[in-house]
Design an enzyme around this catalytic site. Structure first.
Site, PDB file in Angstrom:
ATOM      1  N   GLY A 274     -15.353 -23.823  -4.714  1.00 34.14           N
ATOM      2  CA  GLY A 274     -14.031 -23.191  -4.688  1.00 34.14           C
ATOM      3  C   GLY A 274     -14.028 -21.712  -5.020  1.00 34.14           C
TER       4      GLY A 274
ATOM      5  N   THR B 240     -19.706 -21.020  -8.874  1.00 34.15           N
ATOM      6  CA  THR B 240     -19.671 -22.485  -8.753  1.00 34.15           C
ATOM      7  C   THR B 240     -21.045 -23.059  -8.402  1.00 34.15           C
ATOM      8  OG1 THR B 240     -18.893 -22.132  -6.502  1.00 34.15           O
ATOM      9  CG2 THR B 240     -17.237 -22.694  -8.160  1.00 34.15           C
TER      10      THR B 240
ATOM     11  N   ASP C 134     -21.471 -12.406  -1.414  1.00 32.69           N
ATOM     12  CA  ASP C 134     -21.446 -13.870  -1.265  1.00 32.69           C
ATOM     13  C   ASP C 134     -22.871 -14.437  -1.231  1.00 32.69           C
ATOM     14  OD1 ASP C 134     -20.528 -16.458  -0.978  1.00 32.69           O
ATOM     15  OD2 ASP C 134     -20.008 -16.264   1.144  1.00 32.69           O
TER      16      ASP C 134
ATOM     17  N   LYS D 132     -29.410 -17.258  -0.448  1.00 32.28           N
ATOM     18  CA  LYS D 132     -28.785 -16.541   0.659  1.00 32.28           C
ATOM     19  C   LYS D 132     -29.269 -15.103   0.771  1.00 32.28           C
ATOM     20  CE  LYS D 132     -24.072 -18.429   1.263  1.00 32.28           C
ATOM     21  NZ  LYS D 132     -22.675 -17.921   1.143  1.00 32.28           N
TER      22      LYS D 132
ATOM     23  N   TRP E  82     -27.159 -24.001   2.770  1.00 29.75           N
ATOM     24  CA  TRP E  82     -27.312 -25.303   2.091  1.00 29.75           C
ATOM     25  C   TRP E  82     -28.291 -26.226   2.812  1.00 29.75           C
ATOM     26  CZ3 TRP E  82     -26.559 -29.523   4.975  1.00 29.75           C
ATOM     27  CH2 TRP E  82     -25.822 -29.357   6.145  1.00 29.75           C
TER      28      TRP E  82
ATOM     29  N   ALA F  36     -19.060 -25.235   7.697  1.00 30.15           N
ATOM     30  CA  ALA F  36     -18.626 -23.849   7.854  1.00 30.15           C
ATOM     31  C   ALA F  36     -18.241 -23.525   9.298  1.00 30.15           C
ATOM     32  CB  ALA F  36     -19.723 -22.903   7.378  1.00 30.15           C
TER      33      ALA F  36
ATOM     34  N   CYS G 238      -3.574 -20.236   9.109  1.00 34.23           N
ATOM     35  CA  CYS G 238      -3.942 -21.332  10.018  1.00 34.23           C
ATOM     36  C   CYS G 238      -5.357 -21.220  10.582  1.00 34.23           C
ATOM     37  CB  CYS G 238      -2.963 -21.399  11.196  1.00 34.23           C
ATOM     38  SG  CYS G 238      -1.233 -21.196  10.732  1.00 34.23           S
TER      39      CYS G 238
HETATM   40 CA    CA Z   1     -19.497 -18.591  -1.073  1.00 38.23          CA
END
Ligand code: CA
Length: 717
Positions: free
Chosen positions: A205, A265, A330, A357, A417, A569, A635
């Site tokens: 999250g 997280t 990220d 990453k 992942w 994703a 959306c």
């Molecule tokens: Ca992320």
């Protein structure tokens, strides 16, 4: 039965069991002793990573480089995880114990099937409110279960940890793992990990704004044992929860964006190391992404993007290594962790391997956390290298604070992942890798918006980079690779191109048969020679494979199995290379063995004509323009935008039938399709907003329909 009723019954049952001698569980018999000696039972696949080292290496060699082309279909099991019109992605690795295969699916569902025939033993549906899907950044996926002493543990999308009876699938207990339930967009998509006497679970999250942590629960009762926060909370609201948080606070600005939760997280695979009695945890990115918006004076921002070694008895930190100090791109370090013993400078050392990453391959001493070596396995621009103290040498060109910057790798990750594998036979790590750059830009006026994406930045990469002019477009092209990496020499041994669209290559399995096995989103299972990368066979499956395959043996026959199904994703925009463009996309567990037949293909994808849109009374150009902005904000994240690449897991909003248009407001604001996964947006979308969005959709639908009638466009996917 209500949740309370279930817990009450589980407690009563627990007391009953405690009073007599504990009966040996019939199924799911995994314990520490068995896991430690897993090498002597190569026919089993006892944990997500195979054994406690999580190498994702099978010691079976019946299927080998000489006969790989004879691999054929053994069985399939349809996961039937569809809700409404939506088919979700499959990211979990199966666990196979004594002939039963356990694997999780969307929402935290679990399937247990006969690993020889595919016959269903049981299935479990956590009955998550479909509206909870709104809190998931990247689909309602789940990455796996833990099987331990007759129980199957799984996290549910809405934040519960559940213990199931491995023989029946019956729920034994469930515990709420969330802080601030309802106030923050926490989800669980990662697997639990058993560490000695506890089962540990994290959450997801960070894109929405949550505070990361892992919690340990008693294996038997589900009672909380300890909790480790990965980032500090607002110091004005109370003392640090544990000493490591007090230490971490020193690396944050006192005026940090506390209300955003700060992220960090833990949504990837953790590993318990019985040799050293510690749990390794990888942590995620910060919220928002740019450090200057999150912690204005900078700082390392511990423990974002870090590998942590925790004591399973009390959750105390033994060591930490931060892969990306001041994380701003990220760059999660939640990617899978592998334990190995490698000859380093002529001495055998216990190491932990990770390819996060950020594009560096890390070899750490797992006793001390000392960095042994780190080298980029793809082009990397955010750091020029790692210095002698283990810190990256930051590159000024990667800051997008004052002007947009081109940065390698991207938010999609040099490795994400999809698990990598290590073969102790070849000594190589096989990484599902990605060469990709992005243009990243600051959002200087970002303010925390509860319940919405809180990135503080925008990034262009992957399919959206096609909009860029040359030479940037070519420079930012995506190359999906299977890279064989020598972790001792820190250099590439070979590479295999697997596609040009994001997540083309799935998780990896290596075997003692000199094989590397990897599925692709194009819907094929590929087998390569582990020592050279030569492609030996490719099985057409017709369903995108993102998850990692496993191998096991029953009655003298070796199997390879995987759970297939596109989403995650790329749920909002299916890659054009993906099998979903050619075949119906649905979740299926597939198994192959030598001498099996051709793999059954799904039905070809149906292309529906675009229905005539309704005539709206208040349709205006201004309303449609406003509606477009609202559509992009609320959306597009799931449904995808208009255009040629709009095939998505979710209903196409640019070709809605008349009855859906008629019910538009009751769906968007009334939540009438909540059980199917379309939550009410009444808290952020007003009646006028919904009407504006519909105006935009109707205008576009009319245009698309006219174009398809004239033969210029394509039908609605
Ligand atoms: Ca992320």
């Amino acid at each position: 039965m209500t949740a309370r009723g279930r817990v009450g019954r589980a407690l009563a049952l627990g007391l009953l069991l405690a009073s007599c001698s504990e009966p040996a569980p019939l199924e799911g018999r995994v314990d520490l002793e068995r896991l430690r000696s897993a090498e002597h039972e190569p026919g089993q696949w006892l944990a997500l990573g195979g054994g406690f080292r999580a190498e994702r290496f099978s010691r079976l060699a019946q299927i080998d480089a000489d006969n790989a082309a004879e691999l054929g279909f053994a069985w399939e099991y349809e996961a039937r995880s569809r809700r409404g019109r939506v088919e979700h992605g499959q990211e979990a690795t199966p666990i196979v114990v004594d002939g039963v295969l356990y694997v999780s699916g969307p929402w935290g569902s679990v399937f247990a099937v006969d690993a020889k025939t595919g016959a269903e033993r049981w299935r479990y549906d956590p009955e998550v409110d479909g509206g909870y899907a709104r809190h998931a950044c990247c689909d309602v996926v789940n990455r796996g279960v833990a099987v331990w002493r007759g129980r199957v543990y799984v996290g549910t999308l809405d934040g519960f940890l559940v213990a199931l009876d491995a023989s029946t699938g019956r729920e034994l207990w469930r515990t709420d793992t969330l802080i601030e339930r309802g106030a923050r967009a926490y989800t669980i998509t990662g697997p639990p990990q058993v560490a000695k006497n506890v089962v540990v679970i994290g959450n997801s999250g960070a894109e929405f704004g949550v505070r990361g942590y892992v919690t340990a629960y008693d294996l038997e009762s589900g009672a909380q044992a300890w909790r480790f926060f990965t980032v500090p909370g607002d110091p004005a609201l109370g003392e640090p929860e544990h000493p490591e948080i007090a230490a971490a606070l020193e690396t944050w600005d006192r005026d940090s964006s506390w209300e955003s939760g700060l992220g960090g997280t833990v949504w990837g695979e953790m590993v318990y190391d019985p040799e050293l009695d510690r749990l390794y945890v990888g942590t995620g990115n910060g919220t928002p992404y740019p450090v200057w918006l999150r912690s204005p004076s900078g700082g390392d921002n511990l423990y974002l993007a870090s590998i942590l070694a925790l004591d399973p008895d009390d959750g105390r930190l033994i060591w930490h290594y931060q892969t990306t100090p001041g994380e701003s791109w990220d760059y999660t370090a939640t990617q899978n962790l592998i334990l190995a013993e490698l000859p380093i400078g002529g001495v055998a050392r216990k190491v932990i391997l990770q390819a996060p990453k950020n594009g560096f391959f890390y070899v750490l001493d797992r006793e001390t956390g000392e960095l042994i070596s780190a080298r980029p396995f793809v082009p990397v621009s955010w750091a020029s290298g790692i210095d002698a103290s283990g810190r990256p040498v930051a590159s000024a060109t990667a800051s997008y604070r004052n002007a947009p910057a081109i940065v390698f790798p991207t938010q999609a990750g040099a490795h994400n992942w999809q698990p990598m594998a290590f073969s102790p036979v070849t000594g190589l790590v096989y990484i599902p890798a990605r060469e990709q750059g992005m243009v990243m830009a600051n959002e200087p006026f970002w303010r925390f918006a509860p319940g919405e994406l809180n990135l503080g930045s925008v990034a262009i990469y992957g399919a959206s980079a096609e909009r860029l002019p040359e030479p940037e477009r070519t420079r930012l092209e995506t190359r999906e690779l299977l890279i064989a990496w020598d972790p001792v020499a820190q250099r590439e041994r070979f590479r295999v191109p697997v596609g040009s669209e994001q997540y083309a290559g799935g998780g990896v399995l290596a075997t003692a048969g000199n094989l590397v096995v990897q599925g692709t989103s194009a819907g094929r299972l590929a087998l390569y020679r582990a020592d050279t990368g030569t492609r030996l066979a490719e099985i057409e499956v017709g369903t995108a494979i993102m998850a990692a395959p496993v191998s096991y043996q029953i009655d003298g026959e070796q199997y390879v199995a995987v759970i297939a199904g596109l989403g995650g994703a790329v749920a909002s925009v299916h890659p054009r290379e993906s099998a979903a463009w050619r075949y119906e996309n649905y979740g299926r567990i597939l198994a192959w063995k030598l001498g099996g037949g051709p793999t059954p293909l799904p039905r070809p994808r149906e292309i529906r004509a675009i229905p005539e849109p309704p005539v709206l009374p208040n349709l205006s150009a201004a309303g449609a323009a406003r509606g477009e902005r609202l559509f992009v904000r609320h959306c597009a994240r799931c449904h995808g935008g208009r255009g040629e690449s709009r095939l998505s897991s979710y209903p196409d909003l640019f070709g809605l039938p008349a009855q859906t248009h008629a019910a538009f407001d009751s769906i968007v604001r009334g939540g009438s399709l909540s059980s199917a996964g379309m939550a009410s947006f009444a808290d952020v979308v007003s009646e006028a907003d919904a009407a504006a969005i519909q105006s935009y959709l109707v205008r576009e639908q009319a245009e698309l329909r006219a174009a398809s009638a004239s033969g210029a466009g394509r039908g609605s996917p």
